[in-house]
Write a protein that holds these residues in place. Structure first.
Motif, PDB file in Angstrom:
ATOM      1  N   GLU A   1       2.195  18.520  -1.587  1.00 18.74           N
ATOM      2  CA  GLU A   1       1.960  20.282  -2.100  1.00 18.74           C
ATOM      3  C   GLU A   1       1.306  20.598  -0.979  1.00 18.74           C
ATOM      4  OE1 GLU A   1       2.076  21.513  -6.038  1.00 18.74           O
ATOM      5  OE2 GLU A   1       2.303  19.932  -7.176  1.00 18.74           O
ATOM      6  N   TYR A   2      -0.087  19.157  -0.622  1.00 18.07           N
ATOM      7  CA  TYR A   2      -1.154  20.115   0.158  1.00 18.07           C
ATOM      8  C   TYR A   2      -0.807  19.835   1.467  1.00 18.07           C
ATOM      9  CZ  TYR A   2      -2.917  15.121   1.063  1.00 18.07           C
ATOM     10  OH  TYR A   2      -3.783  13.978   1.481  1.00 18.07           O
ATOM     11  N   LYS A   3       0.408  18.713   1.566  1.00 20.36           N
ATOM     12  CA  LYS A   3       0.241  18.667   3.446  1.00 20.36           C
ATOM     13  C   LYS A   3       1.474  18.983   3.472  1.00 20.36           C
ATOM     14  CE  LYS A   3      -0.321  13.551   2.557  1.00 20.36           C
ATOM     15  NZ  LYS A   3      -1.153  12.858   3.130  1.00 20.36           N
TER      16      LYS A   3
ATOM     17  N   PHE B   1      -8.540  20.151   2.190  1.00 18.33           N
ATOM     18  CA  PHE B   1      -7.772  19.020   1.312  1.00 18.33           C
ATOM     19  C   PHE B   1      -6.826  17.036   1.615  1.00 18.33           C
ATOM     20  CE2 PHE B   1      -7.074  22.881  -0.956  1.00 18.33           C
ATOM     21  CZ  PHE B   1      -6.876  23.018  -2.192  1.00 18.33           C
ATOM     22  N   GLU B   2      -7.008  17.581   3.337  1.00 15.67           N
ATOM     23  CA  GLU B   2      -7.065  15.895   4.252  1.00 15.67           C
ATOM     24  C   GLU B   2      -7.726  15.613   4.690  1.00 15.67           C
ATOM     25  OE1 GLU B   2      -4.729  13.221   3.960  1.00 15.67           O
ATOM     26  OE2 GLU B   2      -2.894  14.265   4.841  1.00 15.67           O
ATOM     27  N   ALA B   3      -8.153  14.264   3.708  1.00 20.90           N
ATOM     28  CA  ALA B   3      -9.514  13.893   3.657  1.00 20.90           C
ATOM     29  C   ALA B   3      -9.631  13.487   5.741  1.00 20.90           C
ATOM     30  CB  ALA B   3      -9.363  12.385   3.452  1.00 20.90           C
ATOM     31  N   SER B   4      -9.016  12.815   6.053  1.00 20.73           N
ATOM     32  CA  SER B   4      -8.655  12.807   6.892  1.00 20.73           C
ATOM     33  C   SER B   4      -7.510  13.271   8.010  1.00 20.73           C
ATOM     34  CB  SER B   4      -9.197  10.996   8.202  1.00 20.73           C
ATOM     35  OG  SER B   4      -9.097  10.860   9.205  1.00 20.73           O
ATOM     36  N   GLY B   5      -6.705  11.767   8.011  1.00 18.01           N
ATOM     37  CA  GLY B   5      -5.472  11.388   8.032  1.00 18.01           C
ATOM     38  C   GLY B   5      -5.564  10.382   9.025  1.00 18.01           C
ATOM     39  N   THR B   6      -4.503   9.898   9.550  1.00 14.85           N
ATOM     40  CA  THR B   6      -3.978   8.763  11.072  1.00 14.85           C
ATOM     41  C   THR B   6      -3.292   9.090  11.295  1.00 14.85           C
ATOM     42  OG1 THR B   6      -3.892   7.107   8.515  1.00 14.85           O
ATOM     43  CG2 THR B   6      -6.258   7.351   9.845  1.00 14.85           C
ATOM     44  N   GLY B   7      -2.113   9.213  10.729  1.00 19.03           N
ATOM     45  CA  GLY B   7      -0.243   9.902  10.956  1.00 19.03           C
ATOM     46  C   GLY B   7      -0.856  10.657  12.342  1.00 19.03           C
TER      47      GLY B   7
ATOM     48  N   GLY C   1     -17.744   9.273   4.310  1.00 20.72           N
ATOM     49  CA  GLY C   1     -16.626   9.988   4.012  1.00 20.72           C
ATOM     50  C   GLY C   1     -15.294   9.019   5.573  1.00 20.72           C
ATOM     51  N   VAL C   2     -14.425  10.114   5.378  1.00 20.38           N
ATOM     52  CA  VAL C   2     -13.543   9.579   6.593  1.00 20.38           C
ATOM     53  C   VAL C   2     -12.960  10.355   7.480  1.00 20.38           C
ATOM     54  CG1 VAL C   2     -12.659   7.376   5.635  1.00 20.38           C
ATOM     55  CG2 VAL C   2     -11.695   9.831   5.125  1.00 20.38           C
ATOM     56  N   ALA C   3     -13.576  11.521   7.205  1.00 24.80           N
ATOM     57  CA  ALA C   3     -13.355  12.258   9.126  1.00 24.80           C
ATOM     58  C   ALA C   3     -15.318  13.547   8.278  1.00 24.80           C
ATOM     59  CB  ALA C   3     -12.582  13.437   9.374  1.00 24.80           C
TER      60      ALA C   3
ATOM     61  N   GLY D   1       0.619  -0.960   0.266  1.00 23.10           N
ATOM     62  CA  GLY D   1       0.020   0.150  -0.182  1.00 23.10           C
ATOM     63  C   GLY D   1       0.901   1.462   0.146  1.00 23.10           C
ATOM     64  N   ASN D   2       0.308   2.274   0.014  1.00 24.12           N
ATOM     65  CA  ASN D   2       1.114   3.614  -0.386  1.00 24.12           C
ATOM     66  C   ASN D   2       1.018   4.352   0.734  1.00 24.12           C
ATOM     67  OD1 ASN D   2       2.071   4.728  -2.615  1.00 24.12           O
ATOM     68  ND2 ASN D   2      -0.009   4.241  -3.378  1.00 24.12           N
ATOM     69  N   GLY D   3      -0.696   4.865   1.358  1.00 21.56           N
ATOM     70  CA  GLY D   3      -0.194   4.908   2.540  1.00 21.56           C
ATOM     71  C   GLY D   3      -1.660   4.940   3.288  1.00 21.56           C
ATOM     72  N   GLY D   4      -1.853   6.076   3.980  1.00 21.03           N
ATOM     73  CA  GLY D   4      -3.193   6.275   5.293  1.00 21.03           C
ATOM     74  C   GLY D   4      -4.511   5.062   4.255  1.00 21.03           C
ATOM     75  N   LEU D   5      -4.794   5.561   2.476  1.00 22.14           N
ATOM     76  CA  LEU D   5      -5.752   4.782   3.401  1.00 22.14           C
ATOM     77  C   LEU D   5      -5.389   2.853   3.285  1.00 22.14           C
ATOM     78  CD1 LEU D   5      -7.407   5.188  -0.798  1.00 22.14           C
ATOM     79  CD2 LEU D   5      -6.571   3.091  -0.018  1.00 22.14           C
ATOM     80  N   GLY D   6      -3.719   2.259   2.528  1.00 28.06           N
ATOM     81  CA  GLY D   6      -3.907   1.060   3.034  1.00 28.06           C
ATOM     82  C   GLY D   6      -3.930   0.649   3.956  1.00 28.06           C
ATOM     83  N   ARG D   7      -2.742   1.524   4.744  1.00 29.83           N
ATOM     84  CA  ARG D   7      -3.222   1.058   6.517  1.00 29.83           C
ATOM     85  C   ARG D   7      -3.848   1.131   6.781  1.00 29.83           C
ATOM     86  NH1 ARG D   7      -1.027  -2.258   9.809  1.00 29.83           N
ATOM     87  NH2 ARG D   7      -2.137  -1.311  11.079  1.00 29.83           N
ATOM     88  N   LEU D   8      -5.549   1.815   6.505  1.00 30.80           N
ATOM     89  CA  LEU D   8      -6.310   1.860   7.061  1.00 30.80           C
ATOM     90  C   LEU D   8      -6.968   0.695   6.995  1.00 30.80           C
ATOM     91  CD1 LEU D   8      -9.075   3.738   8.726  1.00 30.80           C
ATOM     92  CD2 LEU D   8      -9.613   3.354   6.511  1.00 30.80           C
ATOM     93  N   ALA D   9      -6.980   0.086   5.498  1.00 29.30           N
ATOM     94  CA  ALA D   9      -7.218  -1.338   5.454  1.00 29.30           C
ATOM     95  C   ALA D   9      -6.758  -1.989   6.346  1.00 29.30           C
ATOM     96  CB  ALA D   9      -7.177  -1.651   4.492  1.00 29.30           C
TER      97      ALA D   9
ATOM     98  N   THR E   1     -15.161   8.327  10.968  1.00 26.24           N
ATOM     99  CA  THR E   1     -14.306   9.508  11.236  1.00 26.24           C
ATOM    100  C   THR E   1     -13.729   7.339  11.170  1.00 26.24           C
ATOM    101  OG1 THR E   1     -15.192  11.031  11.803  1.00 26.24           O
ATOM    102  CG2 THR E   1     -13.016  10.067  13.058  1.00 26.24           C
ATOM    103  N   ASN E   2     -12.486   7.762  10.506  1.00 26.40           N
ATOM    104  CA  ASN E   2     -11.470   6.569  10.758  1.00 26.40           C
ATOM    105  C   ASN E   2     -10.553   6.798  12.203  1.00 26.40           C
ATOM    106  OD1 ASN E   2      -9.601   7.474   7.512  1.00 26.40           O
ATOM    107  ND2 ASN E   2     -10.801   6.647   7.978  1.00 26.40           N
ATOM    108  N   GLY E   3     -10.266   5.685  12.069  1.00 28.87           N
ATOM    109  CA  GLY E   3      -9.385   5.511  13.185  1.00 28.87           C
ATOM    110  C   GLY E   3      -7.937   4.508  13.263  1.00 28.87           C
TER     111      GLY E   3
HETATM  112  C1  GL9 Z   1      -6.087   8.812   2.413  1.00 23.25           C
HETATM  113  C2  GL9 Z   1      -6.141  10.401   3.151  1.00 23.25           C
HETATM  114  O1  GL9 Z   1      -5.069  11.500   2.407  1.00 23.25           O
HETATM  115  C3  GL9 Z   1      -5.707  10.430   3.716  1.00 23.25           C
HETATM  116  O2  GL9 Z   1      -5.953  11.483   4.370  1.00 23.25           O
HETATM  117  C4  GL9 Z   1      -7.322   9.608   4.610  1.00 23.25           C
HETATM  118  O3  GL9 Z   1      -7.156   9.280   6.498  1.00 23.25           O
HETATM  119  C5  GL9 Z   1      -6.741   8.206   4.441  1.00 23.25           C
HETATM  120  C6  GL9 Z   1      -7.505   6.475   5.054  1.00 23.25           C
HETATM  121  O4  GL9 Z   1      -8.826   7.133   5.060  1.00 23.25           O
HETATM  122  O5  GL9 Z   1      -7.136   8.053   3.010  1.00 23.25           O
HETATM  123  N1  GL9 Z   1      -6.837   8.955   0.460  1.00 23.25           N
HETATM  124  C7  GL9 Z   1      -5.345   8.728  -0.078  1.00 23.25           C
HETATM  125  O6  GL9 Z   1      -5.570   8.569  -1.014  1.00 23.25           O
HETATM  126  N2  GL9 Z   1      -4.464   8.468   0.695  1.00 23.25           N
HETATM  127  C8  GL9 Z   1      -5.116   8.635   2.169  1.00 23.25           C
HETATM  128  O7  GL9 Z   1      -4.418   8.561   2.681  1.00 23.25           O
HETATM  129  N3  GL9 Z   1      -3.350   7.722  -0.142  1.00 23.25           N
HETATM  130  C9  GL9 Z   1      -2.792   6.844   0.659  1.00 23.25           C
HETATM  131  O8  GL9 Z   1      -3.317   6.113   1.009  1.00 23.25           O
HETATM  132  C10 GL9 Z   1      -1.160   7.686  -0.094  1.00 23.25           C
END
Ligand code: GL9
Length: 833
Positions: free
Chosen positions: A565-567, A662-668, A447-449, A128-136, A476-478
């Motif tokens: 950029e948005y972060k 711009f940041e949908a939720s963030g989990t970090g 949505g996630v927040a 996974g790339n980041g937040g979305l994959g870690r959430l899964a 909302t994410n956790g």
């Molecule tokens: C993301 C959002 O940008 C984050 O704000 C959010 O916390 C996570 C989980 O819902 O999803 N959407 C997205 O495409 N990414 C997120 O982190 N990007 C990556 O996973 C890299």
């Protein structure tokens, strides 16, 4: 193998023991019999594999029990479809969730093996790339912990997220060959193999009942083969399954060319079909638009749905009851083609009439949106879809037609409205909008927040929200406290246990009982001691990875996330420059370590430039004797789950400074606050809910709100107009522009300065003065160690809302309509040391 509901009495299981002698025996046996090594010659990696095999035997046993119970109890199942799972290392997480972490360490010690030494050899599963994959990954863990009958489906990428090296200050990508040494955690299931078709054409048949059914013929077939990863719930409860698909050439791949005598061509073709699951696309928040990506999406969706339909059939449920027995969650739009695939299976394979098939599909699916960024929204050219998935394109046309008819009826004459709602975008050269397909095919969209969901309803899905207001909900994410607190921060865990007992691990709401200890001096002192140890642990790792020595006794200020950029990593970098200049000017500045970590998408040049500039500024700062150890700037390379577990517990200040909206939720942000870092952040994503939870006095909020950002954009003020809003800003940007920090990359620095002054759509300069003030406020509080510790402890105690268990319960109750089915733990006597 079938999903039998009747366990055969001859197949009773006799569970393996989990005491130290039993584990010792299993590890030694696995080393010889599975790994195939003489213990006298075994390498640390051999031991790692041996202990992993010994543990997986115990996990799979629990998986068998769990599966049997689900079958007997007639449960409704949840299927989580995700292109990404950012899992990290599995050994320690599995040991802890199985409740055998200490006893296994003991068993290894008896064998003369050091757990820490072998554990760090395990590759991160970085699918996974980041937040979305870690959430899964967190959701799967929580479904198992809480006993929900959850199944994950995804792709077994041969190569996961690239490894980031820093060479001459720049990011260089190296392939992530994570399966190189084999993977003890997976169970290959060659008998679970499904054909997946691409290309070809559609032949229509007019049936006597007036319906038309279609045959999708010819084209190419690829096989999807299952690999199962059992996922243990915390403390030996349920074990669920993550099923990842690998592409294999069809069995008869060779016939055509073999018959013609072209052996080499036949084998080469085989390799080509296997590229489908070869590599994870390392993009975040941008659509990819490549044919191979579309094929990846359809490949795993089709295999997963065939498997889901198969299980339903084996359990002898009528197909009409599919949505009563299953719920399917789409993790972002990546698997949205599942809506059309489900229709195809119901119509063409099961001969269900259209209207009934559509009701089943809508009841089955729900969709999570993870971003508002327009460039992240997947659309596929109609021509490409027609070529690769001709049957699905036909189904999508009909879905769209029926939908537009419905809204035409409800909102007569609003042609502009219909055009905007259509699945087909006619304006950019006819494209299929996958998000529209996902919304139309689902009964719930979330949505996630809170802010994200409300912006979704006002902007991206405003039209849909008019059609179906009740369809849009917030979840909302956790994050899982098992990994992000218990495993990552044993010191803090022990401190909490010593004050309120250990029930909070299952029920994070109980952490609230820890709040009164924030005003207890002894607890605050113990907390500072824990933090210091965590910083020493991080400092050692930073030294090992970068060669840089950092002090453990200063503020650790961290921004760890994808570079975007948005972060606004540049906002933090400007603050580093401000501190640097102030120290040079002889000002007394609070000593700190600023740590950045994160990867840039390989094709995202601006993000890669930002990494280079951070590294070059860091190089000047870290080698300037005038800094006298008061300022260090670290770019921690190759940020991944395993390094996050070391960085997060050591942080004092958590940078959550995205441009609001711009940041949908963030989990970090959640992980850091739970570990007692104070947040400095904008009113964006889940930061708002974090502020509400921890209290405004325990967080540093600054900057434009999402509304102000939109208004500001409408005004069109040039970014450079803000240069005098802060006494130093001009000289900081000029230092960048003039290459003061450059080390061969002068032109790059000038370009970044130009970007900030003329172009930046994310308002770094406009927010700088407010940000700098907020940093100063944080510095003042930090100087009062007691007050800071109190605020940090209140953060820990008040973060219970952000447990992934709460998130999963909300999905289960409001969206999936499924109940937990906890498996009773095995008799405790067999597990005591
Ligand atoms: C993301 C959002 O940008 C984050 O704000 C959010 O916390 C996570 C989980 O819902 O999803 N959407 C997205 O495409 N990414 C997120 O982190 N990007 C990556 O996973 C890299």
């Amino acid at each position: 193998m079938t999903e039998s509901t009747q366990p055969n009495p001859r197949h009773r299981l006799s569970p393996l023991t989990c005491d130290a002698p039993g584990l010792r025996q299993s590890i030694r046996d696995a080393l010889v019999r599975v790994v195939g090594k003489d213990p006298d010659l075994a390498t640390p990696r051999d031991w790692l594999h041996a202990v992993s095999f010994a543990i997986r035997e115990r996990i799979i046993e629990r998986r068998v029990v769990t599966r049997r119970q689900f079958a007997e109890e007639d449960v409704k199942r949840v299927y989580y479809l995700s292109m990404e799972y950012l899992i990290g290392r599995m050994l320690e997480a599995n040991l802890r969730n199985m409740g055998i972490f200490e006893v296994t360490q003991q068993a290894l010690q008896d064998l003369g093996v050091d757990f820490r030494e072998i554990a760090r050899l395990e590759e991160d599963a970085a699918l996974g790339n980041g937040g979305l994959g870690r959430l899964a990954a967190c959701i799967l863990e929580s479904m198992a912990t809480q006993g929900y009958p959850g199944y994950g489906y995804g792709i077994r990428y041969e190569y996961g997220m690239f490894q980031q090296h820093i060479e001459h200050f720049r990011q260089v990508e190296h392939p992530d060959n994570w399966l190189r040494y084999g993977n003890p955690w997976e169970f290959p299931r060659p008998e679970k193999t499904f054909p997946v078709r691409f290309y070809g054409y559609v032949v229509e048949h007019h049936r006597p009942d007036g319906e038309t059914s279609c045959n999708w013929e010819n084209g190419e077939e690829v096989l999807a083969m299952a690999y199962d990863y059992p996922t243990a719930g915390y403390e030996r409860r349920n074990v669920n399954n993550l099923r990842l698909w690998a592409a294999k050439a069809t069995r008869d791949f060779d016939l055509r060319y073999f018959n013609e005598g072209d052996y080499i061509r036949a084998v080469a073709d085989k390799n080509e079909s296997e590229t489908i699951s070869m590599v994870l696309y390392p993009n975040d928040a941008t659509a990819i638009g490549k044919e191979l990506r579309l094929k990846q999406e359809y490949f795993f969706v089709s295999a997963s749905l065939q498997d889901i339909f198969d299980r339903h059939r084996q359990l002898e449920y009528p197909i009409e009851e599919l949505a009563d027995k299953a719920a399917i969650q789409l993790n972002d739009t990546h698997p949205a083609i599942a809506v059309a695939e489900c229709m195809r299976l119901l119509l063409d394979e099961h001969r269900i009439p259209w209207d009934q098939a559509w009701t089943i599909t809508q009841n089955l699916f729900s969709y999570t949106n993870h971003t508002l960024m327009p460039e992240a929204l997947e659309t596929w050219p109609v021509a490409l879809m027609e070529r690769v998935l001709p049957r699905h394109m036909g189904i999508i046309y009909r879905i769209n037609h029926e939908f537009i008819e419905e809204v035409r009826h409800r909102f007569p004459g609003e042609h502009e409205f219909f055009r905007r709602l259509s699945i087909i975008d006619e304006e950019h050269g006819r494209r299929v909008r996958m998000a529209h397909l996902a919304v139309i095919g689902s009964h719930r969209v979330n949505g996630v927040a809170a802010l994200h969901t409300s912006l979704l309803k006002q902007t991206l899905f405003a039209d849909f929200s008019r059609v179906w207001p009740e369809r849009f909900v917030n979840v909302t994410n956790g994050v899982t406290p098992r990994l992000w607190m218990i495993q990552a921060n044993p010191g803090l865990t022990e401190l909490i246990d010593s004050r309120i007992g250990s029930d909070w691990k299952f029920d994070l709401d109980r952490l609230k009982q820890f709040a009164p200890y924030a005003s207890d001096e002894a607890t605050r002192e113990a907390f500072r001691a824990v933090k210091l140890r965590n910083k020493e642990r991080l400092a050692a790792l930073v030294h090992k990875r970068t060669g840089l020595a950092i002090r453990p006794d200063v503020m650790y200020d961290v921004q760890i996330k994808r570079i975007h950029e948005y972060k606004r990593q540049l906002l933090k970098l400007l603050h580093v420059i401000e501190l640097y200049q102030r120290i040079r000017d002889g000002e007394d500045v609070l000593p700190r370590v600023v740590l950045f970590a994160g990867k840039a998408a390989p094709g995202y040049q601006r993000a890669k430039d930002i990494i280079a500039v951070i590294n070059e500024v860091a190089d000047i700062v870290n080698h300037d004797p005038a800094m006298g150890d008061r300022l260090k700037c670290v770019f921690f390379p190759n940020y991944e789950v395993s390094s996050a577990t070391i960085i997060i517990p050591a942080a004092d200040l958590s940078e959550q400074i995205s441009t609001a909206g711009f940041e949908a939720s963030g989990t970090g942000n959640m992980k850091l606050a739970m570990n007692g870092a104070l947040t400095i952040g904008t009113l964006d994503g889940a930061n708002i809910e974090i502020r509400d939870a921890v209290g405004t006095e325990n967080i540093f909020i600054f900057g434009m709100t999402a509304d102000r950002v939109s208004a500001h954009r409408a005004q069109g003020i040039p970014p450079g107009a803000h240069l005098d809003s802060h006494p130093r800003l001009r000289s900081m940007v000029e230092a960048l522009r003039d290459g003061f920090f450059s080390n061969g990359g002068r032109h790059l620095h000038a370009e970044i300065a130009r970007y900030l002054l003329e172009e930046d759509p994310f308002f770094v300069l406009a927010d700088y003065a407010a940000y700098s003030d907020a940093c100063a406020q944080a510095d003042r509080l930090y100087q009062d160690a007691e007050a800071w510790s109190e605020a940090a402890l209140l953060n820990v105690a008040r973060m219970s809302h952000f447990s992934i268990d709460r998130t999963v319960r909300e999905y289960a109750e409001n969206i999936w309509n499924v109940l937990p089915e906890p498996v009773p733990p095995p008799c405790p006597e067999s597990n005591k040391n």
